[in-house]
Design a protein around this motif. Structure first.
Motif, mmCIF file in Angstrom:
data_model
loop_
_atom_site.group_PDB
_atom_site.id
_atom_site.type_symbol
_atom_site.label_atom_id
_atom_site.label_comp_id
_atom_site.label_asym_id
_atom_site.label_seq_id
_atom_site.Cartn_x
_atom_site.Cartn_y
_atom_site.Cartn_z
ATOM 1 N N ILE A 1 -98.358 102.290 61.443
ATOM 2 C CA ILE A 1 -98.621 101.115 60.609
ATOM 3 C C ILE A 1 -98.151 101.375 59.185
ATOM 4 N N HIS A 2 -98.437 102.559 58.662
ATOM 5 C CA HIS A 2 -97.992 102.913 57.309
ATOM 6 C C HIS A 2 -96.462 102.859 57.204
ATOM 7 N N GLU A 3 -95.780 103.388 58.204
ATOM 8 C CA GLU A 3 -94.310 103.379 58.206
ATOM 9 C C GLU A 3 -93.777 101.949 58.233
ATOM 10 N N TRP A 4 -94.366 101.098 59.065
ATOM 11 C CA TRP A 4 -93.904 99.710 59.159
ATOM 12 C C TRP A 4 -94.130 98.967 57.847
ATOM 13 N N ILE A 5 -95.274 99.190 57.223
ATOM 14 C CA ILE A 5 -95.552 98.537 55.936
ATOM 15 C C ILE A 5 -94.566 99.023 54.881
ATOM 16 N N THR A 6 -94.262 100.315 54.893
ATOM 17 C CA THR A 6 -93.284 100.873 53.954
ATOM 18 C C THR A 6 -91.915 100.223 54.158
ATOM 19 N N ASN B 1 -92.799 82.364 57.099
ATOM 20 C CA ASN B 1 -93.566 81.941 58.268
ATOM 21 C C ASN B 1 -94.503 83.047 58.741
ATOM 22 N N SER B 2 -94.020 84.277 58.750
ATOM 23 C CA SER B 2 -94.860 85.380 59.209
ATOM 24 C C SER B 2 -96.046 85.608 58.274
ATOM 25 N N PHE B 3 -95.805 85.573 56.974
ATOM 26 C CA PHE B 3 -96.886 85.755 56.001
ATOM 27 C C PHE B 3 -97.976 84.698 56.231
ATOM 28 N N ILE B 4 -97.568 83.464 56.441
ATOM 29 C CA ILE B 4 -98.540 82.396 56.688
ATOM 30 C C ILE B 4 -99.288 82.653 57.987
ATOM 31 N N ARG B 5 -98.603 83.146 59.004
ATOM 32 C CA ARG B 5 -99.265 83.465 60.272
ATOM 33 C C ARG B 5 -100.318 84.557 60.083
ATOM 34 N N PHE B 6 -100.009 85.551 59.241
ATOM 35 C CA PHE B 6 -100.998 86.589 58.934
ATOM 36 C C PHE B 6 -102.229 85.975 58.281
ATOM 37 N N LYS B 7 -102.004 85.126 57.295
ATOM 38 C CA LYS B 7 -103.128 84.499 56.592
ATOM 39 C C LYS B 7 -103.978 83.667 57.559
ATOM 40 N N LEU B 8 -103.309 82.916 58.423
ATOM 41 C CA LEU B 8 -104.049 82.124 59.402
ATOM 42 C C LEU B 8 -104.869 83.014 60.325
ATOM 43 N N ALA B 9 -104.258 84.074 60.844
ATOM 44 C CA ALA B 9 -104.956 84.963 61.780
ATOM 45 C C ALA B 9 -106.120 85.694 61.119
ATOM 46 N N LEU B 10 -106.011 85.941 59.838
ATOM 47 C CA LEU B 10 -107.078 86.647 59.123
ATOM 48 C C LEU B 10 -108.224 85.721 58.713
ATOM 49 N N THR B 11 -107.993 84.415 58.761
ATOM 50 C CA THR B 11 -109.023 83.477 58.309
ATOM 51 C C THR B 11 -109.510 82.534 59.397
ATOM 52 N N GLU B 12 -108.860 82.571 60.563
ATOM 53 C CA GLU B 12 -109.257 81.709 61.680
ATOM 54 C C GLU B 12 -109.308 82.559 62.944
ATOM 55 N N GLU B 13 -109.988 82.047 63.957
ATOM 56 C CA GLU B 13 -110.097 82.778 65.218
ATOM 57 C C GLU B 13 -108.945 82.393 66.141
ATOM 58 N N ASN B 14 -107.995 83.307 66.333
ATOM 59 C CA ASN B 14 -106.836 83.134 67.209
ATOM 60 C C ASN B 14 -106.163 81.760 67.019
ATOM 61 N N PRO B 15 -105.741 81.458 65.782
ATOM 62 C CA PRO B 15 -105.152 80.132 65.541
ATOM 63 C C PRO B 15 -103.823 79.957 66.273
ATOM 64 N N THR B 16 -103.545 78.734 66.657
ATOM 65 C CA THR B 16 -102.246 78.398 67.233
ATOM 66 C C THR B 16 -101.283 78.198 66.071
ATOM 67 N N HIS C 1 -92.777 89.688 49.543
ATOM 68 C CA HIS C 1 -93.076 91.018 50.074
ATOM 69 C C HIS C 1 -94.093 91.764 49.218
ATOM 70 N N VAL C 2 -94.121 91.511 47.918
ATOM 71 C CA VAL C 2 -95.178 92.102 47.076
ATOM 72 C C VAL C 2 -96.537 91.613 47.574
ATOM 73 N N ARG C 3 -96.645 90.314 47.801
ATOM 74 C CA ARG C 3 -97.907 89.744 48.278
ATOM 75 C C ARG C 3 -98.229 90.216 49.686
ATOM 76 N N TRP C 4 -97.230 90.226 50.561
ATOM 77 C CA TRP C 4 -97.432 90.595 51.961
ATOM 78 C C TRP C 4 -97.896 92.048 52.074
ATOM 79 N N VAL C 5 -97.246 92.928 51.337
ATOM 80 C CA VAL C 5 -97.616 94.348 51.386
ATOM 81 C C VAL C 5 -99.027 94.551 50.825
ATOM 82 N N LEU D 1 -101.278 93.515 53.602
ATOM 83 C CA LEU D 1 -101.260 94.502 54.683
ATOM 84 C C LEU D 1 -102.036 95.760 54.316
ATOM 85 N N ARG D 2 -101.859 96.220 53.091
ATOM 86 C CA ARG D 2 -102.556 97.449 52.662
ATOM 87 C C ARG D 2 -104.050 97.236 52.515
#
Length: 173
Positions: free
Chosen positions: A23-28, A73-88, A119-123, A126-127
């Motif tokens: 996970i650390h490597e992927w975030i890097t 799109n991916s960043f938004i999907r992360f936010k949705l998944a972190l704030t909702e239960e298995n969102p579509t 990517h500043v926000r996304w990282v 993620l961290r």
């Protein structure tokens, strides 16, 4: 068989084992991607920006704009998944987006700026995640599967390097 023009770093392989080190490597990789892309893009002429990395492939310009579209799109999907239960999530037609006038004509600096800020926000997001957060999911209606965020980090680590490989095919590096 792997087509090195289509998959310069090989096709994505979903990780069988996920640990804190991976996970650390992927975030890097996600963190470094905008700067690596910018460095490659600076070497290119306008003509090269409009050159496809392979026959039937997108131009470098389209690749850069696609990365901004995809990563937003991916960043938004992360936010949705972190704030909702298995969102579509809402899928999008990346091939059609790449054919739109903005992706085919705008200077790449606009999408490089998006990628740098995003990517500043996304990282940072993620961290700030813990093991429970990484196990959260979103539902992808195209595959009809729930997707874990830790596997999504692996995918986007690969995605950036994959498209960086496309740019390098044109830049010759």
């Amino acid at each position: 068989m792997n087509n090195p023009l289509q998959y310069p770093i090989g096709p994505f392989a979903s990780p069988k084992e996920i640990n804190p080190e991976s996970i650390h490597e992927w975030i890097t990789n996600i963190e470094a991607f905008p700067a690596m892309l910018k460095m490659e893009i600076q070497k290119l002429s306008e003509a090269q920006l409009d050159t496809a990395y392979r026959p039937g492939g997108w131009s470098v310009r389209q690749v850069v704009h696609h990365c901004a579209d995809s990563h937003m799109n991916s960043f938004i999907r992360f936010k949705l998944a972190l704030t909702e239960e298995n969102p579509t999530i809402k899928p999008y037609f990346e091939g059609l987006w790449a054919e739109m006038s903005d992706a085919k004509t705008l200077p790449v600096v606009s999408s490089l700026a998006i990628l740098e800020g995003l990517h500043v926000r996304w990282v940072a997001l993620l961290r700030g995640m813990d093991s429970e957060d990484f196990a959260r999911t979103f539902f992808h209606p195209e595959s009809q599967k729930s997707v874990r965020l830790d596997k999504t980090i692996a995918l986007y680590s690969w995605h950036g390097l994959h498209h960086l490989g496309h740019v390098k095919l044109v830049s010759g590096h």
